[in-house]
Motif scaffolding. Structure first.
Motif, PDB file in Angstrom:
ATOM      1  N   ASP A  68       5.285  -0.716  -2.973  1.00  9.15           N
ATOM      2  CA  ASP A  68       4.439  -0.050  -1.981  1.00  9.15           C
ATOM      3  C   ASP A  68       3.097   0.395  -2.542  1.00  9.15           C
ATOM      4  O   ASP A  68       2.123   0.513  -1.804  1.00  9.15           O
ATOM      5  CB  ASP A  68       5.158   1.196  -1.428  1.00  9.15           C
ATOM      6  CG  ASP A  68       6.330   0.806  -0.539  1.00  9.15           C
ATOM      7  OD1 ASP A  68       6.458  -0.393  -0.230  1.00  9.15           O
ATOM      8  OD2 ASP A  68       7.105   1.701  -0.168  1.00  9.15           O
ATOM      9  N   HIS A  69       3.038   0.681  -3.843  1.00  7.62           N
ATOM     10  CA  HIS A  69       1.797   1.193  -4.421  1.00  7.62           C
ATOM     11  C   HIS A  69       0.962   0.108  -5.093  1.00  7.62           C
ATOM     12  O   HIS A  69       0.047   0.403  -5.848  1.00  7.62           O
ATOM     13  CB  HIS A  69       2.098   2.316  -5.416  1.00  7.62           C
ATOM     14  CG  HIS A  69       2.611   3.555  -4.754  1.00  7.62           C
ATOM     15  ND1 HIS A  69       3.257   4.557  -5.433  1.00  7.62           N
ATOM     16  CD2 HIS A  69       2.575   3.947  -3.467  1.00  7.62           C
ATOM     17  CE1 HIS A  69       3.604   5.507  -4.586  1.00  7.62           C
ATOM     18  NE2 HIS A  69       3.196   5.159  -3.389  1.00  7.62           N
ATOM     19  N   ARG A 119      -1.791  -2.670  -4.865  1.00 10.41           N
ATOM     20  CA  ARG A 119      -2.921  -3.061  -4.012  1.00 10.41           C
ATOM     21  C   ARG A 119      -3.537  -4.359  -4.526  1.00 10.41           C
ATOM     22  O   ARG A 119      -3.751  -4.509  -5.726  1.00 10.41           O
ATOM     23  CB  ARG A 119      -3.988  -1.955  -4.031  1.00 10.41           C
ATOM     24  CG  ARG A 119      -5.236  -2.287  -3.201  1.00 10.41           C
ATOM     25  CD  ARG A 119      -6.224  -1.112  -3.218  1.00 10.41           C
ATOM     26  NE  ARG A 119      -5.554   0.091  -2.762  1.00 10.41           N
ATOM     27  CZ  ARG A 119      -5.962   1.330  -3.022  1.00 10.41           C
ATOM     28  NH1 ARG A 119      -7.062   1.526  -3.714  1.00 10.41           N
ATOM     29  NH2 ARG A 119      -5.292   2.362  -2.580  1.00 10.41           N
ATOM     30  N   ASP A 153      -0.888  -3.846   0.846  1.00 17.22           N
ATOM     31  CA  ASP A 153      -2.145  -3.090   0.733  1.00 17.22           C
ATOM     32  C   ASP A 153      -3.270  -4.006   0.245  1.00 17.22           C
ATOM     33  O   ASP A 153      -3.348  -4.353  -0.928  1.00 17.22           O
ATOM     34  CB  ASP A 153      -1.920  -1.920  -0.237  1.00 17.22           C
ATOM     35  CG  ASP A 153      -3.150  -1.025  -0.389  1.00 17.22           C
ATOM     36  OD1 ASP A 153      -4.171  -1.272   0.299  1.00 17.22           O
ATOM     37  OD2 ASP A 153      -3.095  -0.078  -1.197  1.00 17.22           O
ATOM     38  N   ARG A 190      -6.405  -4.256   6.413  1.00 16.31           N
ATOM     39  CA  ARG A 190      -7.193  -4.260   5.166  1.00 16.31           C
ATOM     40  C   ARG A 190      -8.236  -3.141   5.222  1.00 16.31           C
ATOM     41  O   ARG A 190      -8.642  -2.699   6.300  1.00 16.31           O
ATOM     42  CB  ARG A 190      -7.920  -5.600   5.007  1.00 16.31           C
ATOM     43  CG  ARG A 190      -9.130  -5.706   5.940  1.00 16.31           C
ATOM     44  CD  ARG A 190      -9.852  -7.011   5.839  1.00 16.31           C
ATOM     45  NE  ARG A 190     -10.987  -7.042   6.748  1.00 16.31           N
ATOM     46  CZ  ARG A 190     -10.908  -7.322   8.052  1.00 16.31           C
ATOM     47  NH1 ARG A 190      -9.739  -7.621   8.609  1.00 16.31           N
ATOM     48  NH2 ARG A 190     -11.995  -7.311   8.803  1.00 16.31           N
ATOM     49  N   ARG A 196      -0.945   4.346  -8.122  1.00 18.56           N
ATOM     50  CA  ARG A 196      -1.366   3.101  -7.479  1.00 18.56           C
ATOM     51  C   ARG A 196      -1.809   2.101  -8.543  1.00 18.56           C
ATOM     52  O   ARG A 196      -2.427   2.474  -9.537  1.00 18.56           O
ATOM     53  CB  ARG A 196      -2.510   3.355  -6.505  1.00 18.56           C
ATOM     54  CG  ARG A 196      -2.057   4.193  -5.356  1.00 18.56           C
ATOM     55  CD  ARG A 196      -2.872   4.069  -4.089  1.00 18.56           C
ATOM     56  NE  ARG A 196      -2.305   5.018  -3.130  1.00 18.56           N
ATOM     57  CZ  ARG A 196      -1.276   4.733  -2.332  1.00 18.56           C
ATOM     58  NH1 ARG A 196      -0.745   3.526  -2.310  1.00 18.56           N
ATOM     59  NH2 ARG A 196      -0.784   5.658  -1.531  1.00 18.56           N
TER      60      ARG A 196
END
Lengths: 244, 244
Positions: free
Chosen positions: B4-5, B7, B33, B62, B110
């Motif tokens: 989930d983190h 990107r 992401d 986005r 992240r």
């Protein structure tokens, strides 16, 4: 280990752009033998050439076959890719699992990796011709990869399996302990000189600095840079003291 | 292990179709992401939507940023991809080598994976913002992968790495990019102030320092210490100048 005997077979591909992208993916991984089984009459070859970008030789040298059976006739292993788990598909394994087997076989026989059309994948008649089944791990939420994405993942696994493992490549050797310790001693002096720490807090602070600089590797070049900073910092502090 | 983190950051992407293909590749591997840094005004979004096929939610959600620095400001790890081996790119490692590190970090901060434009890749200013460098193994004859191919290979490695347990590491959270950048800016000032480097050699020297401090993780506590040293060093140099 050679990939010369690895053939990528696209069955009834729909989009010319995907065929071109496949050519590029193949050449990136050192694979050149492309076969198209049951090609479609309305294939957009100009789109294929555009996406093949600098891999047009692979595209031009492709061979076309009326059937999948003909496209893999001379192949000792035929590995079909499938996104679905179903009847006859239960024994599918990942590209990483299969790579050593396929690569080993490719040293003495031709090995085909077979990819179905974008819309429905390989059908049961196609699957019947396969000696192995490959399933690329992917999210349950959206399992179906773009055709050229499936090709590059499989080719990448073969390419890696064929590579002699190379250790991480720093060109400068790891700094020996003695050099590192001299560097830390210089930092200790300079951080005292600028008043960042005093003798009471020095041990604690220096442990922090050691931790920061010991997370990864530290090459001789790195240590020389760090020594240079410490030396110049200390010099600055001494100038200040002398001037005041 | 959660992705989930993670990107995906595309820097100055040229082709809308590639952006769409990237969305699909991401969702196939459970990553959602997407950030675009320095987007181009003439991006073909209809082509992007076409290639995003069933991953249009990723495309629609986005975020766009004027600079790469802003796109990764909240990221603890910033892994840049490069096809070239050159100065400061020597310590690039493969996606397979980096995957456990990136995934572990992504459990508490992240993590950005940064991909340059199709034509020239990331430039040196982009690379300077990266804490890690990824080089995808490929044929020497034709090393440069299509953008979405590079993305799927990296996402696939993360996805696979997430299927095996990884031991935990540091307890202090990884410092976000924005904080690290402030720290480097302070070091730049202080190293200029003490005469360790001048404006001509600063860019080169700072890349060296970035390399040293990006070998392992860099926590917030580490960055605060490094800021303190830089601040004190600069103060010392300013005292000296004032006194003389």
């Amino acid at each position: 280990m050679s990939l010369d005997h690895v053939r990528i077979v696209l069955v009834r591909p729909v989009y010319g752009g995907n065929i071109g992208s496949v050519c590029r993916a193949m050449l990136n991984m050192g694979i050149r033998d492309l076969a198209i089984a049951e090609p479609r009459a309305d294939t957009d070859w100009s789109e294929a050439r555009k996406m093949a970008y600098r891999a047009d030789a692979v595209l031009e040298q492709r061979r076309e076959f009326a059937t999948l059976a003909e496209a893999v006739a001379d192949c000792g292993l035929v590995a079909g890719t499938t996104a679905r788990a179903g009847l006859y598909r239960q024994h599918a394994r990942t590209p990483r699992d299969w790579a050593p087997t396929l690569l080993e076989a490719a040293q003495h026989t031709r090995v085909a990796l077979v990819f179905g059309p974008e819309d429905h994948g390989l059908n049961n008649a196609d699957i019947a011709l396969c000696t192995q089944l490959i399933q690329i791990p992917s999210s349950e939420e959206y399992a179906s990869l773009n055709l050229s994405h499936a090709v590059i993942v499989c080719c990448y696994e073969l390419f890696l399996a064929g590579r002699v493992p190379i250790p991480p490549q720093e060109s400068s050797p790891e700094a020996p302990s003695e050099l590192r310790e001299r560097m830390f001693a210089m930092w200790r002096e300079s951080l005292l000189a600028i008043g960042f720490m005093d003798e009471d807090t020095a041990a604690h602070m220096m442990l922090g600095l050691r931790r920061i600089l010991s997370r990864g590797s530290l090459t001789e070049i790195d240590v020389r840079i760090l020594m240079g900073i410490a030396r110049q910092t200390r010099w600055t502090a001494e100038q200040m003291k002398r001037d005041s």
